[in-house]
Design an enzyme around this catalytic site. Sequence first.
Site, PDB file in Angstrom:
ATOM      1  N   CYS A  93      13.425  10.533   8.026  1.00 33.43           N
ATOM      2  CA  CYS A  93      13.285  10.262   9.466  1.00 33.43           C
ATOM      3  C   CYS A  93      14.648  10.173  10.131  1.00 33.43           C
ATOM      4  CB  CYS A  93      12.433   9.036   9.731  1.00 33.43           C
ATOM      5  SG  CYS A  93      12.938   7.616   8.823  1.00 33.43           S
ATOM      6  N   GLU A 123       9.433  15.473  15.824  1.00 30.18           N
ATOM      7  CA  GLU A 123      10.161  15.275  14.564  1.00 30.18           C
ATOM      8  C   GLU A 123       9.755  16.415  13.625  1.00 30.18           C
ATOM      9  OE1 GLU A 123       9.187  11.533  12.729  1.00 30.18           O
ATOM     10  OE2 GLU A 123      11.131  11.462  11.719  1.00 30.18           O
ATOM     11  N   GLU A 146       9.564   0.621  10.921  1.00 31.20           N
ATOM     12  CA  GLU A 146      10.549   1.710  10.816  1.00 31.20           C
ATOM     13  C   GLU A 146       9.787   2.989  11.110  1.00 31.20           C
ATOM     14  OE1 GLU A 146      13.496   1.057  10.697  1.00 31.20           O
ATOM     15  OE2 GLU A 146      13.578  -0.947   9.828  1.00 31.20           O
ATOM     16  N   LYS A 186       0.865  -1.182   0.000  1.00 31.12           N
ATOM     17  CA  LYS A 186       0.000   0.000   0.000  1.00 31.12           C
ATOM     18  C   LYS A 186       0.900   1.229   0.000  1.00 31.12           C
ATOM     19  CE  LYS A 186      -1.973   2.278   3.398  1.00 31.12           C
ATOM     20  NZ  LYS A 186      -1.564   3.617   2.913  1.00 31.12           N
TER      21      LYS A 186
HETATM   22  C1  SIN Z   1      13.709   7.519   5.917  1.00 32.05           C
HETATM   23  O1  SIN Z   1      13.665   8.719   6.101  1.00 32.05           O
HETATM   24  O2  SIN Z   1      12.744   6.794   6.228  1.00 32.05           O
HETATM   25  C2  SIN Z   1      14.857   6.846   5.260  1.00 32.05           C
HETATM   26  C3  SIN Z   1      16.078   7.617   5.245  1.00 32.05           C
HETATM   27  C4  SIN Z   1      17.210   6.845   4.658  1.00 32.05           C
HETATM   28  O3  SIN Z   1      17.047   5.713   4.161  1.00 32.05           O
HETATM   29  O4  SIN Z   1      18.293   7.368   4.704  1.00 32.05           O
END
Ligand code: SIN
Length: 475
Positions: free
Chosen positions: A282, A379, A248, A172
């Site tokens: 992230c 964040e 993640e 998805k």
């Molecule tokens: C992410 O922001 O989820 C991944 C970042 C990365 O793979 O460096």
Amino acid sequence: MQTQLFIAGTWRDGSGGETIAVTDPATGEHIADVASATPADATAACEAAHQAQLVWAAAPPRDRAEVLRRCWELMMANQQELAELIVREQGKPMADAKGEVAYAAEFFRWNSEEVARIRGTVGTAPSGANRMIVHHPPVGVVVIVTPWNFPAAMITRKLAPALAAGNGVVIKPPTETPLTALRVAEIMTEAGVPGGLVNVTVTNDPGAWFDAAVDHPATRMVSFTGSTAVGKKLLKRSADRVLKTVMELGGNAPFIVFEDADVDAAVAGALTAKMRHSAETCTAANRFYVHADVADEFTEKFAAAMAAVNVGNGFEQGSECGPLIHERQLDKVAALVDDAVGAGAEVVTGGHRLDVPGSFFAPTVLRNVSPDSPITREEIFGPVAPIITFTDTDEMIDQANATEMGLMGYVFTQDLAKGLAVSERIQAGLIGLNRGAASDPAAPFGGMKQSGLGREGSTEGIYEFCETQYIATNW
Ligand code: SIN
């Protein structure tokens, strides 16, 4: 441009007939209407993945490896076209988009090399009563839910090891960036991925879609990248069927600059750690802890570098930072900055939206930020760098770890022994030691604490998509 759902190797409209509008975040322009999947479509996709998986799992590892390698080759052969799609629907600069395609494709190459190396063990029971054979069959059907910040790479980081291990998948993609996902599915078909093994279903009803996907009896695993808040909901729902999960989730990376750091290298690292992919990662540096002895020098040089970042439509020549994904994200970033300034932070550069169409925010550096202000706890997911000055290392490490997040951290010092010792004390799954980026398909990616469960990439990433079976026997 492909805009239908991809189920059981065929392109079709959603069974409810609804569509989802996709827009360009740089211009607000309507790009496409994509078919929206119903719960019945999710069930059909899981069934197709189940049937195809039974055949795929029985194929020789070498055959699976060759299909995955062709996926890498074809993604790279279509790098420019895929990058254009990413810029169009996600907004990141062309250079980042091309980098993302290479990164995404590399998951296929890396996993194609690992397929034949999925190992088990043979031993003897301590009592001597029997032999112990341990091997790793695939889990079955994997439900994959991905975010909009990396429209290609967050899919392939899950998809490639899932297929390598012998699974079928139902993906998805997010409603913001479905077009890249659909094109990747098309390329994979061309590369020889059997019909039904990979299904792509975008939906405007994610809760009902997820319920249907999770409840299919062949579904055995959920792999998700996105916010911690959504991850918790998916974990709870997955628990109903005791599904395996890889999560993640969010980050809140500290970026630490010691007094003995090479300040120019730290500034270059900070620019990468903060700004890659328009500051929407992230792993992005979210809080900058800079030793008082170098705080002025670092702040001035970093602010000059941030002010020089070329912000604009990702298609423009030389663009280095695109728009934020949508107005809601722009509002959130602006509110965090206003709040920090209200609490006494000083704007060194930026601090405002750009007065142009699209959701652009000026690259921003804030100093005199209180270690407890919301901007250090949330964040940011935008081009804003709050700087906190420190003198006491232990106190700074306590502050850096005073978060439920633990995805990434950055440490800059010329004393490698100190750098390693501090790295070990930072509660994060990834550390950039004198580096502004660390992600690599050959390395484990994942978070500690509420930043996630499990790892993607590396050899470890394949075993996440495997079961472990032990056979006790004698011969
Ligand atoms: C992410 O922001 O989820 C991944 C970042 C990365 O793979 O460096």
